[in-house]
Enzyme design. Structure first.
Site, PDB file in Angstrom:
ATOM      1  N   CYS A  43      12.819   2.147   9.252  1.00  0.00           N
ATOM      2  CA  CYS A  43      11.413   1.784   9.437  1.00  0.00           C
ATOM      3  C   CYS A  43      10.762   2.612  10.536  1.00  0.00           C
ATOM      4  O   CYS A  43       9.686   3.166  10.363  1.00  0.00           O
ATOM      5  CB  CYS A  43      11.299   0.291   9.753  1.00  0.00           C
ATOM      6  SG  CYS A  43       9.623  -0.205  10.143  1.00  0.00           S
ATOM      7  N   CYS A  48       8.451   3.156   7.459  1.00  0.00           N
ATOM      8  CA  CYS A  48       7.165   2.459   7.625  1.00  0.00           C
ATOM      9  C   CYS A  48       6.251   3.085   8.683  1.00  0.00           C
ATOM     10  O   CYS A  48       5.069   3.334   8.418  1.00  0.00           O
ATOM     11  CB  CYS A  48       7.378   1.008   8.032  1.00  0.00           C
ATOM     12  SG  CYS A  48       8.805   0.215   7.312  1.00  0.00           S
ATOM     13  N   LYS A  51       5.236   6.861   8.116  1.00  0.00           N
ATOM     14  CA  LYS A  51       4.464   6.850   6.855  1.00  0.00           C
ATOM     15  C   LYS A  51       3.052   6.325   7.076  1.00  0.00           C
ATOM     16  O   LYS A  51       2.074   6.921   6.642  1.00  0.00           O
ATOM     17  CB  LYS A  51       5.220   6.019   5.817  1.00  0.00           C
ATOM     18  CG  LYS A  51       4.563   5.803   4.465  1.00  0.00           C
ATOM     19  CD  LYS A  51       3.588   4.684   4.364  1.00  0.00           C
ATOM     20  CE  LYS A  51       4.039   3.346   4.852  1.00  0.00           C
ATOM     21  NZ  LYS A  51       5.063   2.697   4.040  1.00  0.00           N
ATOM     22  N   TYR A 177       7.019   2.189  -4.558  1.00  0.00           N
ATOM     23  CA  TYR A 177       6.332   2.176  -3.256  1.00  0.00           C
ATOM     24  C   TYR A 177       6.175   3.593  -2.703  1.00  0.00           C
ATOM     25  O   TYR A 177       5.080   4.047  -2.404  1.00  0.00           O
ATOM     26  CB  TYR A 177       7.170   1.386  -2.240  1.00  0.00           C
ATOM     27  CG  TYR A 177       7.080  -0.111  -2.313  1.00  0.00           C
ATOM     28  CD1 TYR A 177       6.327  -0.824  -1.388  1.00  0.00           C
ATOM     29  CD2 TYR A 177       7.788  -0.830  -3.267  1.00  0.00           C
ATOM     30  CE1 TYR A 177       6.271  -2.206  -1.406  1.00  0.00           C
ATOM     31  CE2 TYR A 177       7.746  -2.222  -3.295  1.00  0.00           C
ATOM     32  CZ  TYR A 177       6.992  -2.899  -2.356  1.00  0.00           C
ATOM     33  OH  TYR A 177       6.945  -4.267  -2.379  1.00  0.00           O
ATOM     34  N   GLU A 181       2.776   5.936  -2.244  1.00  0.00           N
ATOM     35  CA  GLU A 181       2.292   6.154  -0.882  1.00  0.00           C
ATOM     36  C   GLU A 181       2.189   7.664  -0.593  1.00  0.00           C
ATOM     37  O   GLU A 181       1.178   8.142  -0.074  1.00  0.00           O
ATOM     38  CB  GLU A 181       3.217   5.458   0.119  1.00  0.00           C
ATOM     39  CG  GLU A 181       3.093   3.934   0.000  1.00  0.00           C
ATOM     40  CD  GLU A 181       4.013   3.147   0.907  1.00  0.00           C
ATOM     41  OE1 GLU A 181       5.008   3.717   1.415  1.00  0.00           O
ATOM     42  OE2 GLU A 181       3.737   1.943   1.112  1.00  0.00           O
ATOM     43  N   HIS A 436     -19.718 -13.338   6.053  1.00  0.00           N
ATOM     44  CA  HIS A 436     -20.568 -12.372   5.382  1.00  0.00           C
ATOM     45  C   HIS A 436     -21.154 -11.373   6.358  1.00  0.00           C
ATOM     46  O   HIS A 436     -21.549 -11.771   7.450  1.00  0.00           O
ATOM     47  CB  HIS A 436     -21.700 -13.140   4.677  1.00  0.00           C
ATOM     48  CG  HIS A 436     -22.589 -12.261   3.867  1.00  0.00           C
ATOM     49  ND1 HIS A 436     -22.190 -11.703   2.670  1.00  0.00           N
ATOM     50  CD2 HIS A 436     -23.848 -11.845   4.100  1.00  0.00           C
ATOM     51  CE1 HIS A 436     -23.191 -10.975   2.199  1.00  0.00           C
ATOM     52  NE2 HIS A 436     -24.192 -11.035   3.036  1.00  0.00           N
ATOM     53  N   GLU A 441     -14.537 -11.963   2.079  1.00  0.00           N
ATOM     54  CA  GLU A 441     -15.268 -13.169   1.669  1.00  0.00           C
ATOM     55  C   GLU A 441     -15.128 -13.417   0.165  1.00  0.00           C
ATOM     56  O   GLU A 441     -15.286 -14.548  -0.300  1.00  0.00           O
ATOM     57  CB  GLU A 441     -16.748 -13.085   2.055  1.00  0.00           C
ATOM     58  CG  GLU A 441     -17.559 -12.062   1.287  1.00  0.00           C
ATOM     59  CD  GLU A 441     -19.039 -12.060   1.697  1.00  0.00           C
ATOM     60  OE1 GLU A 441     -19.620 -13.143   1.835  1.00  0.00           O
ATOM     61  OE2 GLU A 441     -19.603 -10.949   1.865  1.00  0.00           O
TER      62      GLU A 441
HETATM   63  P1  NDP Z   1      11.012   1.542  -5.813  1.00  0.00           P
HETATM   64  O1  NDP Z   1      12.088   0.635  -6.248  1.00  0.00           O
HETATM   65  O2  NDP Z   1       9.769   0.974  -5.257  1.00  0.00           O
HETATM   66  O3  NDP Z   1      10.595   2.482  -7.035  1.00  0.00           O
HETATM   67  C1  NDP Z   1      11.545   3.277  -7.665  1.00  0.00           C
HETATM   68  C2  NDP Z   1      10.861   4.045  -8.766  1.00  0.00           C
HETATM   69  O4  NDP Z   1      11.731   5.038  -9.237  1.00  0.00           O
HETATM   70  C3  NDP Z   1      10.466   3.184  -9.941  1.00  0.00           C
HETATM   71  O5  NDP Z   1       9.278   3.680 -10.486  1.00  0.00           O
HETATM   72  C4  NDP Z   1      11.642   3.397 -10.902  1.00  0.00           C
HETATM   73  O6  NDP Z   1      11.285   3.246 -12.242  1.00  0.00           O
HETATM   74  C5  NDP Z   1      11.969   4.856 -10.645  1.00  0.00           C
HETATM   75  N1  NDP Z   1      13.344   5.225 -10.918  1.00  0.00           N
HETATM   76  C6  NDP Z   1      14.469   4.553 -10.601  1.00  0.00           C
HETATM   77  N2  NDP Z   1      15.548   5.245 -10.958  1.00  0.00           N
HETATM   78  C7  NDP Z   1      15.116   6.378 -11.541  1.00  0.00           C
HETATM   79  C8  NDP Z   1      15.752   7.500 -12.129  1.00  0.00           C
HETATM   80  N3  NDP Z   1      17.074   7.572 -12.178  1.00  0.00           N
HETATM   81  N4  NDP Z   1      14.979   8.483 -12.606  1.00  0.00           N
HETATM   82  C9  NDP Z   1      13.644   8.422 -12.549  1.00  0.00           C
HETATM   83  N5  NDP Z   1      12.970   7.381 -12.003  1.00  0.00           N
HETATM   84  C10 NDP Z   1      13.700   6.371 -11.511  1.00  0.00           C
HETATM   85  O7  NDP Z   1      11.734   2.551  -4.806  1.00  0.00           O
HETATM   86  P2  NDP Z   1      11.214   3.417  -3.589  1.00  0.00           P
HETATM   87  O8  NDP Z   1      12.229   4.476  -3.419  1.00  0.00           O
HETATM   88  O9  NDP Z   1       9.791   3.774  -3.735  1.00  0.00           O
HETATM   89  O10 NDP Z   1      11.333   2.402  -2.379  1.00  0.00           O
HETATM   90  C11 NDP Z   1      12.542   1.701  -2.157  1.00  0.00           C
HETATM   91  C12 NDP Z   1      12.273   0.345  -1.582  1.00  0.00           C
HETATM   92  O11 NDP Z   1      11.910   0.474  -0.222  1.00  0.00           O
HETATM   93  C13 NDP Z   1      11.108  -0.403  -2.230  1.00  0.00           C
HETATM   94  O12 NDP Z   1      11.487  -1.108  -3.379  1.00  0.00           O
HETATM   95  C14 NDP Z   1      10.666  -1.316  -1.121  1.00  0.00           C
HETATM   96  O13 NDP Z   1      11.446  -2.490  -1.155  1.00  0.00           O
HETATM   97  C15 NDP Z   1      10.961  -0.509   0.116  1.00  0.00           C
HETATM   98  N6  NDP Z   1       9.740   0.150   0.604  1.00  0.00           N
HETATM   99  C16 NDP Z   1       8.718  -0.649   1.049  1.00  0.00           C
HETATM  100  C17 NDP Z   1       7.537  -0.084   1.491  1.00  0.00           C
HETATM  101  C18 NDP Z   1       6.436  -0.982   1.937  1.00  0.00           C
HETATM  102  O14 NDP Z   1       6.689  -2.157   2.232  1.00  0.00           O
HETATM  103  N7  NDP Z   1       5.192  -0.498   1.997  1.00  0.00           N
HETATM  104  C19 NDP Z   1       7.346   1.360   1.524  1.00  0.00           C
HETATM  105  C20 NDP Z   1       8.469   2.100   1.026  1.00  0.00           C
HETATM  106  C21 NDP Z   1       9.610   1.510   0.594  1.00  0.00           C
HETATM  107  P3  NDP Z   1      11.415   1.847 -12.997  1.00  0.00           P
HETATM  108  O15 NDP Z   1      10.216   1.050 -12.628  1.00  0.00           O
HETATM  109  O16 NDP Z   1      11.455   2.246 -14.435  1.00  0.00           O
HETATM  110  O17 NDP Z   1      12.698   1.225 -12.539  1.00  0.00           O
END
Ligand code: NDP
Length: 447
Positions: A43, A48, A51, A177, A181, A436, A441
């Protein structure tokens, strides 16, 4: 009674580990923590915090354009990536120091080395064998890189904060996520962004009305999306550019490839197998609701357990565990109504059930939406509409979900999450007088 070197040995000084160590020390425990990289964890060091600073920095691109509509004369604008990057990294250094100071001031002994489990109540760190009454594994997770030929030519969120220069073109693989982002950050900073998504869904699991709106706005801004596109190999050309060769013969050229396809728990090489702890196929350490493993002296919190990969959850898990083990105050984390946000451009924020989840769980639900153009966007001539959605249990009138996309939605949603957590009804939302003029709101004006 057995004498141990420490009451508590924490492996991993990220959000969960540091909180747990500090609270345990506050309860009078003799605590040590081991960290092989930098104190602060994902983080603070490469997640976090940096970012969010990049999100803020990138947003100036549009603010400077909009300022003209508000009467400001803005001279030639230019952007210098090394300035933003280095200022962000300097703030990371500051926080790294603050975390270390917290540990020191609580008399937590820090080992700047990798620790492994070598037996019951025993760890090996810095060449020393130490014993501890309780051991916590809080080693977090790492970005997943697909097992494809040439995948190593891509970078992950670990490296993205250190880029020498911004690329002209970037492909971001993923629809979650991190992908959304960084699509926002890069696009605002002038990079041509293409998001490559294996399915036809952006932000799976989120309220679809919000992810549809993000897709519409991001597309309008100029981010390109390739859905149903699965990379098969990555080719690096002699000029340094990359070619993604995807299924069905599709190819995409780019200068930078960012893998944002999920994160894997860091459980390998810790010695868990030898102790009989069986991890999940993705490496997650199984724990009960109180973060205990099957061994009475071994515990795990945070991303390494792959419950909810969110910093505030790791912090709570670490805190609850320390109170339970050393504070004579056992409690467990409540995972209901956890708010979360995607700091995309614009951001999304959400708490509670989506409409689909509520229909499955409750049967009859009432849906209220507000689809509006924020005041700032109206004067700026920006056709970007915000969308707020409340999901209400028809039987009880309780608001069971709140979902928002639009400027400042994470800031607004944190307050709404209190109301949803408290189980307030839609009638109580309606009884609240609007503030307002504000965007928030809309939450008390949906009829
Ligand atoms: P996410 O789980 O959010 O998203 C992963 C993405 O990658 C999905 O679209 C998934 O598709 C795709 N994917 C998974 N495997 C493959 C593959 N083998 N080939 C191609 N695409 C694939 O992961 P992130 O890495 O973005 O983030 C990890 C975690 O970290 C998040 O889930 C969250 O919990 C945390 N995080 C939180 C943030 C916040 O609070 N603002 C910011 C960043 C991270 P599909 O949907 O089809 O599975």
């Amino acid at each position: 009674m057995t004498n141990f070197d420490f009451d508590y040995f924490v492996i991993g000084a990220g959000s969960g580990g540091v909180r747990s160590a500090r609270i345990a020390a506050g309860h009078g425990a003799k605590v040590a923590i081991a960290e092989e990289y930098r104190v602060g964890g994902t983080c603070v060091i490469r997640g976090c915090v940096p970012k969010k600073l990049l999100v803020i920095g990138a947003h100036f691109a549009e603010d400077l354009v909009d300022a003209r509509r508000y009467g400001w004369t803005v001279g030639d604008k230019s952007f210098d990536w090394p300035t933003l990057r280095d200022n962000v990294l300097a703030d990371v250094d500051r926080l790294n120091g603050a975390y270390q100071t917290t540990l020191d001031s609580h008399k937590v002994q820090t080992f700047h080395a990798r620790a492994t489990l070598i037996g019951e109540n025993r760890v090996l760190v810095d060449g020393r064998e130490l014993t501890a009454r309780h051991v916590l594994v809080a080693t977090g997770a790492r970005p997943m890189v697909p097992n494809l030929p040439g995948a190593e030519h891509g970078i992950t969120s670990n490296e993205v904060f250190h880029l020498e220069a911004l690329p002209k073109r970037a492909v971001i693989c993923g629809g979650g996520y991190i992908a959304n982002e960084f699509a926002g950050i890069f696009h605002e900073l002038g990079v041509e962004v293409t998001q490559v998504i294996r399915s036809d869904k952006l932000l799976r699991g989120w309220e679809p009305a919000l992810s549809d709106r993000l897709l519409a706005i991001a597309t309008q801004k100029g981010v390109q999306f390739r859905f149903n596109t699965i990379p098969e190999r990555i080719e690096k050309r002699s000029d340094g550019s990359l070619v993604l060769h995807c299924a069905e013969g599709k190819t995409i050229e780019t200068d930078l490839l960012l893998w944002a396809v999920g994160r894997l728990p860091n459980s390998e090489g810790l010695g868990l197998e030898a102790l009989g702890v069986q991890c999940q196929p993705n490496g997650a350490i199984p724990v009960d609701a109180a973060s205990h493993t099957t061994l009475p002296w071994l515990h795990a919190v945070g991303d390494v357990t792959d419950r909810l990969q969110l910093t505030p959850i790791a912090i709570r898990e670490g805190h609850a565990l320390a109170d339970t083990l050393f504070g004579e105050n056992p409690w467990i984390v409540d995972y209901a109504h956890v708010p979360s946000a995607v700091f995309s451009h614009p951001p999304l924020a959400s708490v509670g059930m989506t409409e689909g989840e509520a229909r499955t769980a409750l049967g009859s639900v009432k849906i209220f939406t507000s689809d509006f153009r924020p005041m700032k966007a109206v004067l700026a001539g920006r056709n970007e509409r915000s969308l707020y959605k409340l999901v209400v249990d028809a039987a009880t009138d309780v608001v069971v979900g709140a979902h928002m996309i639009g400027p400042d939605s994470p800031e607004i949603l944190q307050a709404v999450a209190i109301a949803v957590k408290a189980g307030l009804t839609k009638a109580q939302f309606d009884q609240t007088v609007a503030l307002h003029p504000s965007m928030a709101e809309e939450l008390v004006l949906m009829r």
